[in-house]
Design an enzyme around this catalytic site. Structure first.
Site, PDB file in Angstrom:
ATOM      1  N   ASN A   9      37.124  29.321  18.466  1.00 18.52           N
ATOM      2  CA  ASN A   9      36.364  28.762  17.347  1.00 18.52           C
ATOM      3  C   ASN A   9      37.283  28.790  16.130  1.00 18.52           C
ATOM      4  O   ASN A   9      37.431  29.819  15.482  1.00 18.52           O
ATOM      5  CB  ASN A   9      35.101  29.606  17.113  1.00 18.52           C
ATOM      6  CG  ASN A   9      34.293  29.101  15.940  1.00 18.52           C
ATOM      7  OD1 ASN A   9      34.564  28.022  15.408  1.00 18.52           O
ATOM      8  ND2 ASN A   9      33.295  29.875  15.541  1.00 18.52           N
ATOM      9  N   LYS A  11      36.863  27.358  13.389  1.00 15.58           N
ATOM     10  CA  LYS A  11      36.111  27.276  12.125  1.00 15.58           C
ATOM     11  C   LYS A  11      36.787  26.270  11.193  1.00 15.58           C
ATOM     12  O   LYS A  11      37.353  25.282  11.667  1.00 15.58           O
ATOM     13  CB  LYS A  11      35.963  28.656  11.473  1.00 15.58           C
ATOM     14  CG  LYS A  11      35.459  29.691  12.485  1.00 15.58           C
ATOM     15  CD  LYS A  11      35.047  30.995  11.879  1.00 15.58           C
ATOM     16  CE  LYS A  11      34.597  31.954  12.985  1.00 15.58           C
ATOM     17  NZ  LYS A  11      34.064  33.189  12.497  1.00 15.58           N
ATOM     18  N   HIS A  97      25.876  28.753  15.399  1.00 17.21           N
ATOM     19  CA  HIS A  97      26.754  29.851  14.979  1.00 17.21           C
ATOM     20  C   HIS A  97      26.114  30.555  13.785  1.00 17.21           C
ATOM     21  O   HIS A  97      25.472  29.931  12.942  1.00 17.21           O
ATOM     22  CB  HIS A  97      28.137  29.304  14.612  1.00 17.21           C
ATOM     23  CG  HIS A  97      29.132  30.395  14.428  1.00 17.21           C
ATOM     24  ND1 HIS A  97      29.204  31.115  13.266  1.00 17.21           N
ATOM     25  CD2 HIS A  97      30.065  30.920  15.266  1.00 17.21           C
ATOM     26  CE1 HIS A  97      30.142  32.054  13.409  1.00 17.21           C
ATOM     27  NE2 HIS A  97      30.677  31.951  14.608  1.00 17.21           N
ATOM     28  N   GLU A  99      27.263  31.513  11.105  1.00 12.52           N
ATOM     29  CA  GLU A  99      27.664  30.949   9.797  1.00 12.52           C
ATOM     30  C   GLU A  99      26.831  29.710   9.482  1.00 12.52           C
ATOM     31  O   GLU A  99      26.500  29.451   8.325  1.00 12.52           O
ATOM     32  CB  GLU A  99      29.175  30.652   9.811  1.00 12.52           C
ATOM     33  CG  GLU A  99      29.974  31.950   9.783  1.00 12.52           C
ATOM     34  CD  GLU A  99      31.303  31.910  10.524  1.00 12.52           C
ATOM     35  OE1 GLU A  99      31.819  30.812  10.791  1.00 12.52           O
ATOM     36  OE2 GLU A  99      31.806  33.005  10.844  1.00 12.52           O
ATOM     37  N   GLU A 169      26.802  36.920  19.676  1.00 14.75           N
ATOM     38  CA  GLU A 169      27.735  37.361  18.637  1.00 14.75           C
ATOM     39  C   GLU A 169      26.993  38.231  17.630  1.00 14.75           C
ATOM     40  O   GLU A 169      26.291  37.715  16.753  1.00 14.75           O
ATOM     41  CB  GLU A 169      28.312  36.151  17.898  1.00 14.75           C
ATOM     42  CG  GLU A 169      29.099  35.221  18.780  1.00 14.75           C
ATOM     43  CD  GLU A 169      30.079  34.365  17.966  1.00 14.75           C
ATOM     44  OE1 GLU A 169      31.271  34.425  18.259  1.00 14.75           O
ATOM     45  OE2 GLU A 169      29.646  33.669  17.040  1.00 14.75           O
ATOM     46  N   GLY A 175      34.466  38.558  12.426  1.00 12.10           N
ATOM     47  CA  GLY A 175      35.489  38.524  11.384  1.00 12.10           C
ATOM     48  C   GLY A 175      35.625  39.829  10.623  1.00 12.10           C
ATOM     49  O   GLY A 175      36.262  39.873   9.575  1.00 12.10           O
ATOM     50  N   SER A 215      35.213  39.605  16.810  1.00 13.23           N
ATOM     51  CA  SER A 215      36.449  40.378  16.786  1.00 13.23           C
ATOM     52  C   SER A 215      37.038  40.623  18.174  1.00 13.23           C
ATOM     53  O   SER A 215      37.591  41.701  18.424  1.00 13.23           O
ATOM     54  CB  SER A 215      36.252  41.687  16.016  1.00 13.23           C
ATOM     55  OG  SER A 215      35.882  41.402  14.669  1.00 13.23           O
TER      56      SER A 215
HETATM   57  P1  PGA Z   1      35.891  36.438  15.103  1.00 11.56           P
HETATM   58  O1  PGA Z   1      34.829  35.237  15.088  1.00 11.56           O
HETATM   59  O2  PGA Z   1      36.501  36.453  16.501  1.00 11.56           O
HETATM   60  O3  PGA Z   1      36.897  36.097  14.045  1.00 11.56           O
HETATM   61  O4  PGA Z   1      35.136  37.684  14.836  1.00 11.56           O
HETATM   62  C1  PGA Z   1      34.031  34.981  16.192  1.00 11.56           C
HETATM   63  C2  PGA Z   1      33.115  33.821  15.879  1.00 11.56           C
HETATM   64  O5  PGA Z   1      32.624  33.734  14.741  1.00 11.56           O
HETATM   65  O6  PGA Z   1      32.856  32.978  16.744  1.00 11.56           O
END
Ligand code: PGA
Length: 251
Positions: A9, A11, A97, A99, A169, A175, A215
């Site tokens: 991803n 982003k 997601h 976000e 998630e 993140g 992460s």
């Molecule tokens: P991350 O993000 O691996 O940077 O924690 C995962 C995601 O948001 O899909």
């Protein structure tokens, strides 16, 4: 047998130059992918056709959209439809997601509409679910995630739900460098599978790939992916680092 999937991803990251060099590197890398182990790259929309083209030499590397709208076409300036995605040969879309839920107020009901239209166009939704920290601290995460699944997916038939990929998630691990322990991931994945089994039967639930995200790194992927109900990962930050992500795919 359910598929194992590692999804990148990206982003809202990367210039065209960076996208070119990342895609070239992954296309040329020695990856242990096959019919049952695939890698998916959710790139920013302007790079979708580039990703399609660069990954076209390997059928087990697929480009994915990070989002789509809930309508087929029309006056929705700035949005991307599944009709458009289908027309450029995209077969996966990340939906819900955290976000998108948080910054763009996407609700479970709205996501149900997006799931419907994606399936209608034969595009596999990678449906994201997961709890915020306060819910985890209150120890009500299983019920919270079950509600997300119920409100966005449970109107589907068994045949339809079998086509979905789920990504769990925990928001507190995205993140942040904080990963759920492999035991926490397994516990939630088993709970998701139980919720699916109660609604659709054990055979359907056993066939659905459930990815872990939050992460994931080369250093923890083997242990997390080794859990019986974890079928791969959705990876943000580490998917932009070539060597890290190659190791994660191969884990
Ligand atoms: P991350 O993000 O691996 O940077 O924690 C995962 C995601 O948001 O899909």
């Amino acid at each position: 047998m359910r598929k194992q999937i590692v999804a990148a991803n990206w982003k809202m990251n990367g210039t065209l130059e960076q996208a070119n060099s990342l895609l070239d590197a992954f296309a040329a890398a020695p990856l242990t992918v096959n019919e049952n182990k695939i890698a998916v790259f959710a790139v920013p929309a302007p790079y979708l056709m580039l990703a399609k083209e660069k990954l076209s030499g390997n059928p087990y590397l697929q480009a994915a959209a990070q989002n789509c709208y809930s309508k087929k076409s029309g006056a929705y300036t700035g949005e991307i439809s599944v009709e458009i995605l289908r027309s450029i040969g995209i077969s996966y879309v990340v939906l819900g997601h955290s976000e998108r839920r948080e910054y763009f107020a996407e609700s479970n009901a709205f996501l149900a509409e997006k799931v419907n239209i994606a399936l209608a166009y034969n595009i596999t939704p990678i449906f994201c679910c997961g709890e915020p920290l306060a819910i985890r601290e209150a120890e009500t995460q299983n019920a919270y995630v079950a509600t997300q699944l119920e409100e966005s997916l449970f109107h589907l038939s068994a045949e339809e739900v079998a086509k979905i990929v789920i990504a769990y998630e925990p928001i507190w691990a995205i993140g942040t460098g904080k990963t759920a322990s492999s035991a926490q991931a397994q516990e939630m994945h088993a709970s998701i599978r139980e919720v699916l089994a109660a609604k659709y039967g054990a055979a359907v639930a056993a066939g659905i790939s459930i990815l872990y995200g939050g992460s994931v790194k080369a250093s923890n992927a083997v242990e997390i992916f080794g859990q019986p109900d974890v079928d791969g990962g959705l990876v943000g930050g580490a998917s932009l680092i070539v060597d890290e992500f190659i190791q994660i795919i191969n884990a």
